[in-house]
Design an enzyme around this catalytic site. Structure first.
Site, PDB file in Angstrom:
ATOM      1  N   ASP A  80       0.870  -1.176   0.000  1.00  0.00           N
ATOM      2  CA  ASP A  80       0.000   0.000   0.000  1.00  0.00           C
ATOM      3  C   ASP A  80       0.912   1.233   0.000  1.00  0.00           C
ATOM      4  OD1 ASP A  80      -1.593   2.157   0.671  1.00  0.00           O
ATOM      5  OD2 ASP A  80      -2.749   1.052   2.182  1.00  0.00           O
ATOM      6  N   VAL A  81       0.866   2.027  -1.071  1.00  0.00           N
ATOM      7  CA  VAL A  81       1.814   3.147  -1.172  1.00  0.00           C
ATOM      8  C   VAL A  81       1.520   4.277  -0.180  1.00  0.00           C
ATOM      9  CG1 VAL A  81       2.380   2.700  -3.613  1.00  0.00           C
ATOM     10  CG2 VAL A  81       0.574   4.365  -3.034  1.00  0.00           C
ATOM     11  N   TYR A 171      -7.791  15.908  -6.858  1.00  0.00           N
ATOM     12  CA  TYR A 171      -6.950  15.115  -7.766  1.00  0.00           C
ATOM     13  C   TYR A 171      -5.941  16.032  -8.477  1.00  0.00           C
ATOM     14  CZ  TYR A 171      -5.890  11.956 -11.709  1.00  0.00           C
ATOM     15  OH  TYR A 171      -5.263  11.166 -12.651  1.00  0.00           O
ATOM     16  N   LYS A 175      -1.755  16.133  -8.491  1.00  0.00           N
ATOM     17  CA  LYS A 175      -0.924  15.924  -9.682  1.00  0.00           C
ATOM     18  C   LYS A 175      -0.029  17.139  -9.956  1.00  0.00           C
ATOM     19  CE  LYS A 175      -2.381  11.758 -10.570  1.00  0.00           C
ATOM     20  NZ  LYS A 175      -1.509  10.599 -10.398  1.00  0.00           N
TER      21      LYS A 175
END
Ligand SMILES: NC(=O)c1ccc[n+]([C@@H]2O[C@H](COP(=O)([O-])OP(=O)(O)OC[C@H]3O[C@@H](n4cnc5c(N)ncnc54)[C@H](O)[C@@H]3O)[C@@H](O)[C@H]2O)c1
Length: 276
Positions: A80-81, A171, A175
């Site tokens: 799990d990152v 989101y 990014k």
């Protein structure tokens, strides 16, 4: 005095060598689906030993099967990152199993569609833990493992990191941060021969991109999907949408020696939909 002609390598062989990953080890997170799976498959096809990782154990098994079909066994590790220790364990495993680490792709990511005024704290925390901290700790783990040998780090960003879309504030913010992180990583780790670049794809048909095709029950509406695909293709000057292979090819370029002069850059396979 006679000068001996220098033996020239056939040009087609030089091209193959520049993209060849034989003998190199690549870690790919988010490899159980979509872009991560196709990238892992393509890197293996280019000769890399792959360590594929994801939280989705079943999807990961399918990726390993696909890579194996091409005759290349992959190392697999569920991780799990959003947990730093699990990311570091991936670097340790790559070194323990193959004795080296050359390529690290931070692909794992999630998306949240939520108007700003309806923001939820649990979603903010979860998305930033995966999309941002996951990439950050991935760069740290990769950088430490590659410090003596050099290598290539590739972070999955998005067109969303440079284009404001209602409902995607969280989101997009993550990014945009990945883009900036990538540049800083490139500056700090360049002296160790480590390159860091980001790929900012436009819309690609993967499980992540299906949100707007769902009906109220959550099922995919074929009519909505058809229309959505048409609209996305029309947004491109080429009249096409991208595939996971288009993004995997960009990743292969950035992972390989073909991109030895590229670092700190954002590569944008997006069909020309946006040209920042
Ligand atoms: N599909 C697109 O249109 C598109 C466009 C631009 C950028 N991207 C980016 O590309 C990357 C891959 O997306 P995709 O479209 O293949 O999506 P996807 O949903 O098919 O794959 C994402 C993968 O990440 C994994 N993942 C999620 N949370 C995780 C965690 N905590 N730890 C480890 N793995 C985790 C998922 O299990 C899944 O296998 C993402 O970073 C995404 O933001 C996708």
């Amino acid at each position: 005095m006679q000068i001996e002609p220098v033996a020239q390598e056939a040009p087609e062989r030089a091209i193959v060598r520049e993209f060849d990953l034989s003998g190199r080890t690549a870690v790919i997170t988010g490899a159980a689906s979509g872009i991560g799976r196709e990238t892992a498959r393509l890197l293996a096809e280019a000769g890399a030993r792959t360590l594929v990782s994801d939280v989705n154990e079943g999807g990961l098994a399918e990726t390993v099967r696909l890579i194996g079909k091409a005759g290349r066994p992959a190392i697999t590790q569920v991780a799990d990152v959003s947990r730093r220790a699990e990311i570091e364990a991936l670097a340790d495993l790559a070194l323990a199993k193959t004795g080296r680490l050359d390529i690290w792709l931070n692909v794992a990511g999630i998306i949240v569609h939520r108007p700003l005024l309806e923001a939820r704290e649990d979603e903010v925390d979860r998305l930033l833990a995966i999309n941002l901290k996951g990439v950050y700790w991935g760069c740290v783990a990769a950088g430490r493992a590659m410090k003596e040998t050099g290598g290539s780090i590739v972070n999955l960003s998005s067109s969303g990191g440079e284009t404001a879309v209602p409902g995607l504030s969280l989101y997009s913010m993550s990014k945009a941060a990945v883009n900036m992180l990538t540049r800083t990583v490139a500056k700090e780790l360049g002296p160790f021969g480590i390159r860091a670049n980001a790929i900012a794809p436009g819309w690609v048909d993967t499980p992540m991109g299906l949100h707007s095709f769902r009906d109220e029950s959550g099922a995919i509406d074929p009519g909505k999907r058809e229309l959505g695909l048409q609209q996305r293709a029309q947004a491109s000057p080429l009249g096409i949408t991208g595939t996971t292979r288009d993004i995997a090819l960009a990743a292969l370029y950035l992972a390989s020696d073909a991109s030895r002069f590229m670092t700190g850059q954002i590569l944008r396979p997006n069909g020309g939909v946006s040209m920042p």
